[in-house]
Design a protein around this motif. Structure first.
Motif, PDB file in Angstrom:
ATOM      1  N   ARG A 216      -9.196 -31.057 -19.979  1.00 34.92           N
ATOM      2  CA  ARG A 216      -9.280 -29.746 -19.338  1.00 34.92           C
ATOM      3  C   ARG A 216      -8.600 -29.777 -17.966  1.00 34.92           C
ATOM      4  NH1 ARG A 216     -14.563 -26.064 -20.135  1.00 34.92           N
ATOM      5  NH2 ARG A 216     -13.018 -24.676 -19.189  1.00 34.92           N
ATOM      6  N   THR A 217      -8.270 -28.625 -17.464  1.00 38.34           N
ATOM      7  CA  THR A 217      -7.661 -28.504 -16.145  1.00 38.34           C
ATOM      8  C   THR A 217      -8.751 -28.649 -15.082  1.00 38.34           C
ATOM      9  OG1 THR A 217      -6.080 -26.953 -17.100  1.00 38.34           O
ATOM     10  CG2 THR A 217      -6.191 -27.081 -14.691  1.00 38.34           C
ATOM     11  N   GLY A 218      -8.516 -29.498 -14.081  1.00 36.74           N
ATOM     12  CA  GLY A 218      -9.539 -29.774 -13.079  1.00 36.74           C
ATOM     13  C   GLY A 218      -9.299 -29.083 -11.755  1.00 36.74           C
ATOM     14  N   TYR A 219     -10.182 -29.391 -10.798  1.00 37.02           N
ATOM     15  CA  TYR A 219     -10.104 -28.863  -9.434  1.00 37.02           C
ATOM     16  C   TYR A 219      -9.875 -30.012  -8.455  1.00 37.02           C
ATOM     17  CZ  TYR A 219     -12.050 -24.457 -11.161  1.00 37.02           C
ATOM     18  OH  TYR A 219     -12.253 -23.273 -11.835  1.00 37.02           O
TER      19      TYR A 219
ATOM     20  N   VAL B  86     -17.583 -34.846  -9.003  1.00 33.35           N
ATOM     21  CA  VAL B  86     -16.980 -34.886 -10.332  1.00 33.35           C
ATOM     22  C   VAL B  86     -17.689 -33.905 -11.258  1.00 33.35           C
ATOM     23  CG1 VAL B  86     -16.601 -36.310 -12.377  1.00 33.35           C
ATOM     24  CG2 VAL B  86     -16.121 -37.240 -10.105  1.00 33.35           C
ATOM     25  N   PHE B  87     -19.027 -33.964 -11.282  1.00 37.61           N
ATOM     26  CA  PHE B  87     -19.770 -33.060 -12.150  1.00 37.61           C
ATOM     27  C   PHE B  87     -19.705 -31.615 -11.658  1.00 37.61           C
ATOM     28  CE2 PHE B  87     -21.485 -36.719 -14.257  1.00 37.61           C
ATOM     29  CZ  PHE B  87     -21.762 -36.245 -15.529  1.00 37.61           C
ATOM     30  N   THR B  88     -19.524 -31.421 -10.365  1.00 38.66           N
ATOM     31  CA  THR B  88     -19.362 -30.051  -9.874  1.00 38.66           C
ATOM     32  C   THR B  88     -18.114 -29.412 -10.471  1.00 38.66           C
ATOM     33  OG1 THR B  88     -20.465 -30.654  -7.794  1.00 38.66           O
ATOM     34  CG2 THR B  88     -19.188 -28.615  -7.809  1.00 38.66           C
ATOM     35  N   GLY B  89     -17.015 -30.167 -10.470  1.00 37.31           N
ATOM     36  CA  GLY B  89     -15.797 -29.650 -11.101  1.00 37.31           C
ATOM     37  C   GLY B  89     -16.000 -29.367 -12.580  1.00 37.31           C
ATOM     38  N   ILE B  90     -16.697 -30.269 -13.277  1.00 34.44           N
ATOM     39  CA  ILE B  90     -16.962 -30.085 -14.705  1.00 34.44           C
ATOM     40  C   ILE B  90     -17.796 -28.824 -14.946  1.00 34.44           C
ATOM     41  CG2 ILE B  90     -18.208 -31.064 -16.681  1.00 34.44           C
ATOM     42  CD1 ILE B  90     -17.395 -33.842 -15.647  1.00 34.44           C
ATOM     43  N   GLN B  91     -18.848 -28.627 -14.132  1.00 38.20           N
ATOM     44  CA  GLN B  91     -19.751 -27.501 -14.363  1.00 38.20           C
ATOM     45  C   GLN B  91     -19.118 -26.160 -13.999  1.00 38.20           C
ATOM     46  OE1 GLN B  91     -21.921 -28.344 -16.167  1.00 38.20           O
ATOM     47  NE2 GLN B  91     -22.807 -30.327 -15.615  1.00 38.20           N
ATOM     48  N   ILE B  92     -18.249 -26.137 -12.995  1.00 41.34           N
ATOM     49  CA  ILE B  92     -17.556 -24.881 -12.680  1.00 41.34           C
ATOM     50  C   ILE B  92     -16.653 -24.486 -13.846  1.00 41.34           C
ATOM     51  CG2 ILE B  92     -15.867 -23.790 -11.138  1.00 41.34           C
ATOM     52  CD1 ILE B  92     -16.984 -25.503  -8.877  1.00 41.34           C
ATOM     53  N   ASN B  93     -15.964 -25.459 -14.425  1.00 44.46           N
ATOM     54  CA  ASN B  93     -15.165 -25.170 -15.618  1.00 44.46           C
ATOM     55  C   ASN B  93     -16.022 -24.601 -16.735  1.00 44.46           C
ATOM     56  OD1 ASN B  93     -12.440 -25.643 -15.117  1.00 44.46           O
ATOM     57  ND2 ASN B  93     -12.546 -27.820 -15.606  1.00 44.46           N
TER      58      ASN B  93
ATOM     59  N   VAL C 281     -13.146 -34.256 -18.721  1.00 47.56           N
ATOM     60  CA  VAL C 281     -13.545 -33.776 -20.051  1.00 47.56           C
ATOM     61  C   VAL C 281     -12.306 -33.753 -20.937  1.00 47.56           C
ATOM     62  CG1 VAL C 281     -14.523 -31.870 -21.360  1.00 47.56           C
ATOM     63  CG2 VAL C 281     -15.422 -32.427 -19.085  1.00 47.56           C
ATOM     64  N   SER C 282     -12.333 -34.545 -21.994  1.00 51.86           N
ATOM     65  CA  SER C 282     -11.150 -34.744 -22.819  1.00 51.86           C
ATOM     66  C   SER C 282     -11.571 -34.928 -24.271  1.00 51.86           C
ATOM     67  CB  SER C 282     -10.387 -35.984 -22.321  1.00 51.86           C
ATOM     68  OG  SER C 282      -9.344 -36.338 -23.195  1.00 51.86           O
ATOM     69  N   THR C 283     -10.688 -34.559 -25.204  1.00 52.44           N
ATOM     70  CA  THR C 283     -10.999 -34.755 -26.612  1.00 52.44           C
ATOM     71  C   THR C 283      -9.717 -34.939 -27.408  1.00 52.44           C
ATOM     72  OG1 THR C 283     -12.360 -33.933 -28.443  1.00 52.44           O
ATOM     73  CG2 THR C 283     -10.932 -32.335 -27.351  1.00 52.44           C
ATOM     74  N   ASN C 284      -9.840 -35.520 -28.599  1.00 53.59           N
ATOM     75  CA  ASN C 284      -8.729 -35.622 -29.533  1.00 53.59           C
ATOM     76  C   ASN C 284      -8.694 -34.335 -30.334  1.00 53.59           C
ATOM     77  OD1 ASN C 284      -7.518 -36.245 -32.311  1.00 53.59           O
ATOM     78  ND2 ASN C 284      -6.982 -38.100 -31.166  1.00 53.59           N
TER      79      ASN C 284
ATOM     80  N   SER D   1     -16.927 -22.488 -21.935  1.00 57.51           N
ATOM     81  CA  SER D   1     -17.500 -23.710 -22.470  1.00 57.51           C
ATOM     82  C   SER D   1     -16.405 -24.647 -22.966  1.00 57.51           C
ATOM     83  CB  SER D   1     -18.446 -23.392 -23.633  1.00 57.51           C
ATOM     84  OG  SER D   1     -17.714 -22.944 -24.764  1.00 57.51           O
ATOM     85  N   ASP D   2     -16.741 -25.926 -23.074  1.00 57.93           N
ATOM     86  CA  ASP D   2     -15.764 -26.894 -23.576  1.00 57.93           C
ATOM     87  C   ASP D   2     -15.336 -26.533 -25.000  1.00 57.93           C
ATOM     88  OD1 ASP D   2     -15.998 -28.312 -21.207  1.00 57.93           O
ATOM     89  OD2 ASP D   2     -17.444 -29.753 -22.010  1.00 57.93           O
ATOM     90  N   ALA D   3     -16.295 -26.115 -25.844  1.00 59.33           N
ATOM     91  CA  ALA D   3     -15.967 -25.770 -27.227  1.00 59.33           C
ATOM     92  C   ALA D   3     -14.986 -24.599 -27.273  1.00 59.33           C
ATOM     93  CB  ALA D   3     -17.242 -25.431 -27.991  1.00 59.33           C
ATOM     94  N   ASP D   4     -15.217 -23.583 -26.441  1.00 57.37           N
ATOM     95  CA  ASP D   4     -14.317 -22.422 -26.442  1.00 57.37           C
ATOM     96  C   ASP D   4     -12.947 -22.793 -25.883  1.00 57.37           C
ATOM     97  OD1 ASP D   4     -16.244 -20.853 -27.556  1.00 57.37           O
ATOM     98  OD2 ASP D   4     -16.869 -19.912 -25.676  1.00 57.37           O
ATOM     99  N   TRP D   5     -12.939 -23.620 -24.833  1.00 60.08           N
ATOM    100  CA  TRP D   5     -11.654 -23.971 -24.217  1.00 60.08           C
ATOM    101  C   TRP D   5     -10.792 -24.757 -25.202  1.00 60.08           C
ATOM    102  CZ3 TRP D   5      -8.346 -27.847 -22.913  1.00 60.08           C
ATOM    103  CH2 TRP D   5      -7.388 -27.575 -21.911  1.00 60.08           C
ATOM    104  N   PHE D   6     -11.368 -25.801 -25.802  1.00 59.48           N
ATOM    105  CA  PHE D   6     -10.588 -26.588 -26.759  1.00 59.48           C
ATOM    106  C   PHE D   6     -10.287 -25.774 -28.022  1.00 59.48           C
ATOM    107  CE2 PHE D   6     -12.413 -30.172 -24.282  1.00 59.48           C
ATOM    108  CZ  PHE D   6     -11.218 -30.790 -23.933  1.00 59.48           C
ATOM    109  N   GLY D   7     -11.191 -24.843 -28.366  1.00 61.25           N
ATOM    110  CA  GLY D   7     -10.914 -23.967 -29.494  1.00 61.25           C
ATOM    111  C   GLY D   7      -9.698 -23.094 -29.247  1.00 61.25           C
ATOM    112  N   ASP D   8      -9.608 -22.536 -28.026  1.00 63.11           N
ATOM    113  CA  ASP D   8      -8.434 -21.720 -27.684  1.00 63.11           C
ATOM    114  C   ASP D   8      -7.172 -22.573 -27.676  1.00 63.11           C
ATOM    115  OD1 ASP D   8     -10.004 -19.481 -27.435  1.00 63.11           O
ATOM    116  OD2 ASP D   8     -10.200 -19.614 -25.254  1.00 63.11           O
ATOM    117  N   TYR D   9      -7.299 -23.781 -27.174  1.00 60.46           N
ATOM    118  CA  TYR D   9      -6.146 -24.685 -27.109  1.00 60.46           C
ATOM    119  C   TYR D   9      -5.665 -25.022 -28.523  1.00 60.46           C
ATOM    120  CZ  TYR D   9      -3.249 -28.437 -25.063  1.00 60.46           C
ATOM    121  OH  TYR D   9      -2.192 -29.221 -24.661  1.00 60.46           O
TER     122      TYR D   9
END
Length: 934
Positions: free
Chosen positions: A335-338, A425-432, A315-318, A437-445
């Motif tokens: 994002r940081t993975g497992y 792969v999706f298990t790691g994504i869903q645990i994150n 999961v990555s974004t600009n 959420s992706d929006a909150d994580w990138f928002g904090d970043y």
């Protein structure tokens, strides 16, 4: 009354018919007993086999004189005449050569390897008992020209002549005539639910195209495994192997493999058998970290790090595009993975059983009616587009068959259930996402970066330090007072386990990662050989029919609303004729042709012509030319799977519009769609409104919109259609005193080669227009992996040489060299991957003695593989060259009817791998006890 008297007379004649009983032994020229040797009455379908000590008893309803023959694979047959009842015979069989072994697969009729019209490899009882590998299936690695890619301890993929991934749909595997490819995946998964070792009669392998006799799936080779008949091999036999696997990543772990075979011949008319097998161990752990498709480096050095065996960091974004602020760095952040080890227990397990009932209603005839059932379950690792934990996978097969020496007619069903399998792969994504959420994580970043920039960076942080701080903040929850909150779920914690269990039990890939399937296929085929009716040639006709039923609940295929059914059929004929040119020379001509038809495509004819010239019984030259074809598989046609990196979309006529997904449009598109508008895109966009992946990468590298405004940047791949191959082969087999030579060379020309091409579809705007360029630049696009055909011909060629002989009296020495090369202009189609995945050079050697001294034998095998470039949807990278040595010693105890064996694989201990992204293969050490294996 006359009818009753006739029946009584027949019964009386049957009761008084003379029986002849004979006994004896069969030994080799060293006076060692030969178990499982065949004893037959010449000219009749009556016989038996020797027991573990080489003894036999044969009772026939025939008066002397008649002739009996003793034979065994690897030995020259011997005959003796029976002149009286209760005679005793002692057969001494001289050891033959591999060229004298009989195969069935090459022409669908028994013939010597020496006379086979095409290249064929055989792995018989002698090779199975003497292999240094831990099991017979692993022993296939030592066959000439064969590639075995190790996906898992319990899943090895067999292939020949290139073009292979673990989803090896170009190679077919038959067990007693049944295709054992899984309905869900459409390819064999090794021997996970296959055969147990004590029930294997023989293994035959045809490299290269075999479509003329075996249909569309036998495109690049076919593996035949035949089991033992309970009429010939009865009693109880079994084995147990105990040992350890040793790997740096996972340590030393216990390994157990056992099997039991029970067969009983109730009479000359009825027999039955049952087999059970169990294997358990710890899989080869995969801990390769860097993904060479990305910038590389480490999580510390690369803010957009995507570890090869790290999941969730896909999961990555600009962050500039996501924020809309020009002062935010224009960089991609992931994002940081497992680690994979956090998402699986690496349990490797196989539990399988099969049973059969066999009935021969006609005395002195090989006509047989049989029912065979197979079930298997297990756990393994499968690497496709992602890495999958195949857990408690279940497959069953049921077959009814009628056959005799001249024909067979069979029908069977194969069904599977995915069990508790899941996408790691999706298990790691869903645990994150369960944590934040992706929006909150990138928002904090982004908020952390923005705070530093807006305050003038008072601490003087470097760019690397800014991003490190932003990740630290994003990887924990900060409360309103700025205090540390709940950190990212740690592997093993209750929160991690709860999120993990929710994900692997949820088949919706937007919220879970469960692999769900209950598909099946029905198959019928038959063959009739007219050789007993006509004298001028051997003529065969046959055909097959298959119906698929796909039922993944929308998690793999686009069958969310209803199951998908489709069918295909084929018919074929073969004519074979021998011409005696003179006393020392014979020419065998074989011609065959097959017509196949899928309901989605036009029919196709696959012809084959081969010539075999035998010179003075010691030399055979063969040549063949054939065409083959491959229908697109169930995945090529009907898949609709989000792999994270891209959406895999099949191109059956009604599949493209059946797959759809909703997207929120960014502000760049607001003039056309409005702020935060939502559109629905179907899979058709991949095929009629898409850019090439290389063009999109060029835009990211140059920020020049012009790179997308050229005709070459537009992908729009063609809908997939059948793939074709023309294969030419020349070979030689011969013997020079003790030296056996087997050589072959081939050239394959593929047209409409099927593979996947990654394309990028904008969410708005037609490709080639400024609006679509804006969509790509702003991240408003979807990547697809489209199933299509290469517009450029793909060619391959190669050669194999095998040598075997006896040295120092009774020592067996053999070796083989294989050369394989792809001929493909990648520059003409840079986004198309052929997945050749084959080393250019391979060398294999074996040295051993089955009777070094009384009852003691050994075998030593060596394999070398050149380095090669592996390309597949999971990842591309170099597979380094490797050398490996396996060895075993065995001791036979006739009084116990037992063989004890100790061995090891990869004795040098240097770990290697055969595919990019899999676990590194360590060493295995084992001891085994096999009892009463006839």
């Amino acid at each position: 009354m006359r009818t009753i008297l006739s029946i009584l007379l027949l019964l009386f004649c049957g009761l008084t018919f003379a029986q002849t009983t004979i006994t004896g032994t069969v030994v080799d020229d060293s006076n060692l007993p030969i178990p499982s040797a065949n004893i037959i009455v010449v000219g009749a379908s009556v016989g038996t086999v020797t027991d573990f000590d080489g003894n036999f008893t044969l009772t026939v309803n025939q008066n002397p004189p008649f002739t009996i023959q003793a034979s065994s694979i690897g030995f020259e047959p011997s005959s003796q005449e029976v002149t009286a009842n209760n005679q005793t015979f002692n057969f001494i069989l001289a050891e033959g050569t591999s060229l004298d072994e009989v195969v069935i697969s090459a022409s669908r009729t028994p013939e010597r390897v020496f006379e086979s019209p095409v290249t064929v490899e055989r792995f018989g009882l002698k090779e199975i008992k003497n292999t240094a590998s831990a099991d017979f299936y692993g022993g296939l690695e030592n066959l000439k020209g064969v590639d075995v890619n190790t996906n898992s301890l319990t899943f090895k993929s067999v292939n020949t002549r290139g073009f292979a991934t673990f989803a090896n749909t170009r190679f077919m595997q038959l067990v007693d005539g049944m295709d054992n490819s899984t309905p869900a995946l459409n390819f064999p998964i090794g021997n996970l639910v296959g055969m147990i070792e004590t029930d294997v009669q023989s293994v035959e392998l045809l490299p290269g195209a075999s479509s003329a006799l075996y249909g569309a799936n036998a495109f690049n080779g076919i593996l035949f495994m035949r089991s033992k008949s309970p009429f010939d091999h009865h009693g109880i036999s079994g084995f147990i192997k105990q040992g350890i696997t040793s790997q740096k990543a996972s340590g030393d772990n216990a390994y157990t493999d056992l099997g039991v075979r029970i067969a009983h011949k109730f009479s000359e008319k009825f027999a039955a058998k049952i087999n059970f097998g169990f294997l358990k161990g710890t899989d080869w752990a995969a801990n390769s970290i860097d993904d060479t498709d990305m910038v590389g480096g480490t999580r510390t050095s690369n803010i957009n790090y995507n570890g090869l065996n790290v999941y969730g960091d896909e999961v990555s974004t600009n962050i500039r595009s996501a924020s809309g602020f020009g002062f935010i760095p224009d960089v991609e952040v992931s994002r940081t993975g497992y680690n994979e080890a956090d998402l699986t227990d690496y349990n490797a397990e196989s539990i399988k059983s099969d049973w059969g009932l066999y009935y021969r209603p006609i005395t002195d005839s090989n006509f047989e009616v049989s029912y065979v059932g197979k079930v298997g379950t297990g756990s393994t690792i499968y690497q496709g587009t992602n890495r999958y934990n195949i857990d408690n996978f279940f497959q069953q097969q049921h077959k009814l068959e009628l056959k005799n020496d001249n024909y067979f007619l069979r029908g069977y069903v194969v069904a599977d259930k995915a069990g508790d399998s899941y996408d790691m792969v999706f298990t790691g994504i869903q645990i994150n996402r369960a944590w934040k959420s992706d929006a909150d994580w990138f928002g904090d970043y982004i908020g952390t970066i923005a705070g530093i920039e807006l305050t003038g960076n008072p601490q003087g942080l470097t760019e690397a330090q800014k991003h490190a701080l932003a990740r630290d903040v994003a990887d924990e929850v900060i409360d309103t007072n700025g205090n540390d909150g709940i950190e990212r779920f740690e592997p093993g914690s209750p929160e991690f386990k709860a999120a993990f269990n929710r994900s692997i039990n949820d088949p919706d890939l937007t919220t879970g990662s469960k692999f769900q399937d209950a598909s099946k296929y029905y198959h019928a085929d038959g063959n009739y050989n007219f050789s007993h009716l006509v004298d001028f040639a051997d003529i065969q006709v046959g055909g097959s029919y298959r119906k698929y039923n796909l039922n993944s609940g929308g998690t793999i295929y686009t069958d969310g609303n209803s199951e998908i059914d489709y069918s295909e059929f084929g018919v074929y004929t073969q004519i074979q004729k021998n011409f005696e040119l003179n006393d020392d020379m014979e020419l065998k001509v074989t011609g065959s042709a097959r017509y196949d038809k899928s309901e989605f495509f036009d029919g196709f004819i696959s012809p084959r012509l081969s010539l075999g010239l035998t010179l003075n019984q010691n030399h055979n030259i063969r040549g063949s030319i054939q065409t083959g074809f491959r229908n697109p598989t169930t995945q090529d046609l009907f898949i609709g799977l989000d792999s994270g990196r891209a959406i895999l979309i099949g191109s059956a006529p009604d599949n493209l519009d059946r797959y759809s997904r909703n997207y929120n449009i960014s502000t760049v598109g607001q003039n056309q769609y409005g702020q935060s508008a939502t559109i629905t895109q179907t899979g058709a966009a991949a095929y009629n409104n898409s850019y090439t992946q290389s063009a999109v990468e060029a835009l990211a590298a140059t920020n020049n919109p012009a790179v997308l405004l050229t005709a070459d940047a537009i992908a729009n791949p063609e809908i997939v259609k059948p793939e074709k191959v023309t294969s030419m082969e020349i070979g030689y087999r011969g013997k020079f005193n003790k030296l056996i030579v087997d050589f072959s060379t081939y050239y394959n020309k593929y047209q409409d080669f099927i593979s996947q091409e990654v394309v990028v579809a904008p969410l708005y705007g037609d490709v080639g227009t400024p609006l679509s360029v804006a969509a790509i630049a702003n991240g408003d696009y979807q990547a697809y992996s489209a199933y299509t055909n290469s517009s450029v011909d793909v060619n391959s060629y190669g050669a194999s040489l095998g040598l075997s002989t006896k040295v120092f009296g009774s020592f067996d020495l053999s070796g083989s060299y294989t050369f394989t090369k792809q001929d493909y202009d990648e520059s003409a189609n840079p986004d198309f991957e052929t997945n050749f995945n084959t080393p250019e050079h391979k060398f294999k050697a074996s040295f051993g003695n089955t009777n070094l001294f009384e009852n003691f034998g050994f075998n030593l095998s060596y394999r070398f593989s050149d380095d090669y470039y592996w390309e597949a949807t999971f990842g591309d990278g170099v597979v380094p060259e490797f050398h490996t040595v396996d060895a075993q010693i065995n001791y036979r105890v006739p009084k116990l009817k037992s063989t004890f064996k100790a061995g090891g694989t990869n004795l040098g201990g240097k770990e290697y791998f055969t595919a990019y992204g899999t676990g590194h293969i360590g060493s295995m050490y084992y001891i085994g006890w096999t009892i009463n294996n006839l």
